[in-house]
Design a protein around this motif. Structure first.
Motif, mmCIF file in Angstrom:
data_model
loop_
_atom_site.group_PDB
_atom_site.id
_atom_site.type_symbol
_atom_site.label_atom_id
_atom_site.label_comp_id
_atom_site.label_asym_id
_atom_site.label_seq_id
_atom_site.Cartn_x
_atom_site.Cartn_y
_atom_site.Cartn_z
ATOM 1 N N VAL A 1 0.844 -1.200 0.000
ATOM 2 C CA VAL A 1 0.000 0.000 0.000
ATOM 3 C C VAL A 1 0.880 1.250 0.000
ATOM 4 O O VAL A 1 0.589 2.240 -0.690
ATOM 5 C CB VAL A 1 -0.942 -0.017 1.214
ATOM 6 C CG1 VAL A 1 -1.860 1.208 1.202
ATOM 7 C CG2 VAL A 1 -1.772 -1.299 1.237
ATOM 8 N N VAL B 1 -5.380 4.415 -4.191
ATOM 9 C CA VAL B 1 -5.158 3.027 -3.784
ATOM 10 C C VAL B 1 -6.287 2.137 -4.290
ATOM 11 O O VAL B 1 -6.055 1.037 -4.810
ATOM 12 C CB VAL B 1 -5.012 2.918 -2.250
ATOM 13 C CG1 VAL B 1 -4.884 1.463 -1.827
ATOM 14 C CG2 VAL B 1 -3.788 3.701 -1.776
ATOM 15 N N LYS C 1 -7.770 -3.066 0.228
ATOM 16 C CA LYS C 1 -6.445 -2.674 0.717
ATOM 17 C C LYS C 1 -6.326 -1.163 0.962
ATOM 18 O O LYS C 1 -5.292 -0.711 1.456
ATOM 19 C CB LYS C 1 -5.380 -3.113 -0.285
ATOM 20 C CG LYS C 1 -5.263 -4.623 -0.445
ATOM 21 C CD LYS C 1 -4.178 -5.000 -1.443
ATOM 22 C CE LYS C 1 -4.094 -6.517 -1.595
ATOM 23 N NZ LYS C 1 -3.045 -6.937 -2.562
ATOM 24 N N TYR C 2 -7.352 -0.393 0.618
ATOM 25 C CA TYR C 2 -7.178 1.061 0.729
ATOM 26 C C TYR C 2 -7.159 1.489 2.199
ATOM 27 O O TYR C 2 -7.758 0.841 3.062
ATOM 28 C CB TYR C 2 -8.288 1.781 -0.041
ATOM 29 C CG TYR C 2 -9.551 2.072 0.721
ATOM 30 C CD1 TYR C 2 -9.735 3.291 1.376
ATOM 31 C CD2 TYR C 2 -10.585 1.134 0.790
ATOM 32 C CE1 TYR C 2 -10.908 3.563 2.076
ATOM 33 C CE2 TYR C 2 -11.763 1.399 1.480
ATOM 34 C CZ TYR C 2 -11.911 2.625 2.123
ATOM 35 O OH TYR C 2 -13.068 2.901 2.818
#
Length: 548
Positions: free
Chosen positions: A456, A507, A515-516
């Motif tokens: 990330v 993201v 995953k953000y």
């Protein structure tokens, strides 16, 4: 044979790593001394006039380095340093540190370089744990050692290198010993598996651990990674700002250049600007640093390629933190050189996964196992090897391995069936490359999903409005953890909801939406170790209420 080293402090043979020597250069005679190989061999071959060290406006040839190592080695012997003794060497990146370490090793003793920012309590633990008998210290770094002195059980002598700090002391003086010592010194008849170097981990997740390395392991780090991935010659100049007590820095600035009769460029407490000046002044060909410094060079000195003569550069090395593909690509475009990302640890001594500088480099992966090493990705619980493409724990074998000083608990955790486990999550791709995901501790588990924090971070780092970023898991009642990003905005960027939303959207559009970062916190700086690594553990502790 471990000369004069208490056996109970060394790992049992059954607990130690399996050491492999699969490349011909990593086969060494039974009797070998690293100082002889790094210095004396070049003088004997008629290259004593070649430059070994550049520092400021001065140069030290191999013949001069040999004379200083011998003189200081004889002086240390007169002070009682014997084979197997541990000797603390406490300096910034200066020639005296190299002289002291090599002199200690030539005597058959064990050099223990110390990070310069360590405080008295930390030095007390390390000195007592290692049983240090002697210390060689830069004048400006003496105060913390003296503060610790009343609690030091084994320390007999302190030698001070006076270089301008106004420090009152009654210890031996480095220059006096160097001048008085005989310039002839035969190396102790060390065996290849005698200890030569001891490095303590940063201890961010507990008390520091002493990682121990032998004469042939030091040489093997050069004869595998450096030889095969960098292809150094005597014309090379290695330079950078990793501290010498950092395993990465010791290899880059001591073992690698001196192994190949090349030159090391030392800069004391180097800033990115200092590094650019050193490239021009010292003709650095292989630039070694960490991602933070490379990013600072790009952001703080965007016109550097026009302002400095950087034509000597041919390759770059990056370690300590994952190198973001965006940094790799921008540096290649601006500087015309490839940055080799590498994974290495204090325990493994140096890099064991990397691309080669003249090969096909994929910046989204760390690279292939360095020649001489084997790697596999396994299930963290069963240690069974996983199929290609599955994320798991990295296991490594080669000419170096994890061996701790007096820590059987950590030894048992880190070596299983002869394989060393540095603690990193990787994916072994079908093409053979190894793709870094995160440290095992940096894996965020949110709603059952495994999310590598550095993955990330790399995406967020692509944004021009972001200077630095660290991603950790933050407790959440519903999801267990959520992804939280700590962001240092770039100069001129407005930290606020608009930028946070841009980060989150970027993201979501680049990675799987889960995953953000559901939380974004803007900060002025990130906690780091002395070697430049982001201390995510401090951010996690803060999120879990473990630290102020």
């Amino acid at each position: 044979m471990q000369a004069h080293v208490p056996g109970e402090k060394l790992p049992d043979a059954d607990a130690g790593p399996d050491l492999l020597h699969t490349v011909p250069e990593a086969h060494y005679p039974q009797s070998i001394n690293v100082a002889t190989e790094l210095v004396d061999r070049h003088v004997a071959d008629g290259r004593g006039g070649d430059v070994a060290i550049r520092f400021g406006d001065g140069e030290t040839t191999y013949a001069e380095l040999q004379e200083r190592v011998n003189g200081f080695g004889n002086a240390l012997a007169d002070l009682g340093v014997e084979p197997g003794h541990r000797v603390l060497v406490r300096f910034p990146n200066r020639p005296e540190a190299i002289v002291a370490c090599l002199a200690v090793q030539k005597l058959g003793a064990v050099a223990l370089p110390s990070m310069k920012l360590l405080r008295a309590k930390e030095l007390e633990y390390i000195v007592n744990d290692a049983g240090v008998t002697h210390a060689v210290v830069y004048d400006d770094l003496l105060d913390e050692l003296e503060e610790a002195a009343p609690e030091l059980d084994t320390l007999e002598e302190i030698v001070v290198a006076e270089r301008g700090a106004d420090v009152d002391h009654d210890h031996r003086r480095f220059d006096d010993l160097l001048e008085a010592g005989d310039a002839e010194l035969d190396a102790h008849d060390t065996e290849r598996d005698d200890l030569a170097l001891m490095l303590y981990t940063s201890g961010t997740t507990g008390r520091p651990k002493g990682a121990i390395h032998t004469h042939r392991q030091l040489l093997a780090s050069a004869d595998t990674y450096a030889r095969y991935c960098l292809e150094p010659t005597r014309e090379d100049v290695f330079g950078g700002n990793p501290p010498l007590p950092f395993a990465y820095g010791y290899g880059d600035l001591v073992t690698f250049p001196l192994r190949f009769g090349a030159t090391t460029s030392l800069v004391e407490d180097a800033t990115p600007e200092d590094l650019l000046e050193a490239v021009e002044a010292h003709g650095i060909t292989v630039l070694c640093s960490i991602p933070t410094a490379f990013n600072q060079m790009l952001s703080g000195h965007p016109n550097a390629p026009e302002e400095y003569d950087l034509s000597s550069l041919r390759a770059g090395m990056s370690a300590g933190e994952p190198l973001a593909p965006s940094t790799f690509e921008t540096f290649e475009e601006d500087y015309g050189i490839t940055l080799l990302d590498g994974i290495g640890t204090t325990e493994m001594l140096h890099i064991f996964v990397s691309h080669r500088y003249d090969g096909d480099v994929d910046p989204s992966a760390t690279g292939f196992p360095v020649p001489g090493y084997e790697c596999k990705v396994v299930d963290p619980d069963t240690h069974e090897e996983l199929e290609r493409g599955e994320a798991g724990l990295l296991a490594v074998r080669g000419p170096t391995g994890i061996s701790y000083w007096g820590r059987p608990d950590k030894q048992a955790e880190s070596v299983v069936d002869g394989w060393s486990y540095p603690g990193d999550i990787f994916v072994h791709r079908p093409d053979g490359r190894l793709e870094y995901k995160s440290r095992r501790d940096d894996l965020i588990i949110s709603s059952g999903y495994n999310i590598p924090g550095p993955e990330v971070e790399n995406v967020i780092q692509e944004l021009d409005a972001v200077s630095e970023v660290a991603v950790v898991g933050s407790p959440d009642d519903e999801r267990g953890q959520i992804v939280k990003a700590f962001v240092v905005p770039a100069d001129g960027a407005d930290a606020g909801d608009d930028l946070a939303g841009s980060i989150q959207d970027h993201v979501k559009n680049t990675l799987a939406p889960y995953k953000y970062p559901r939380a974004v916190s803007f900060v002025e700086g990130l906690p780091r170790t002395e070697t430049g690594k982001i201390q995510r553990v401090k951010l996690r502790e803060r999120e879990h209420g473990g630290a102020a």
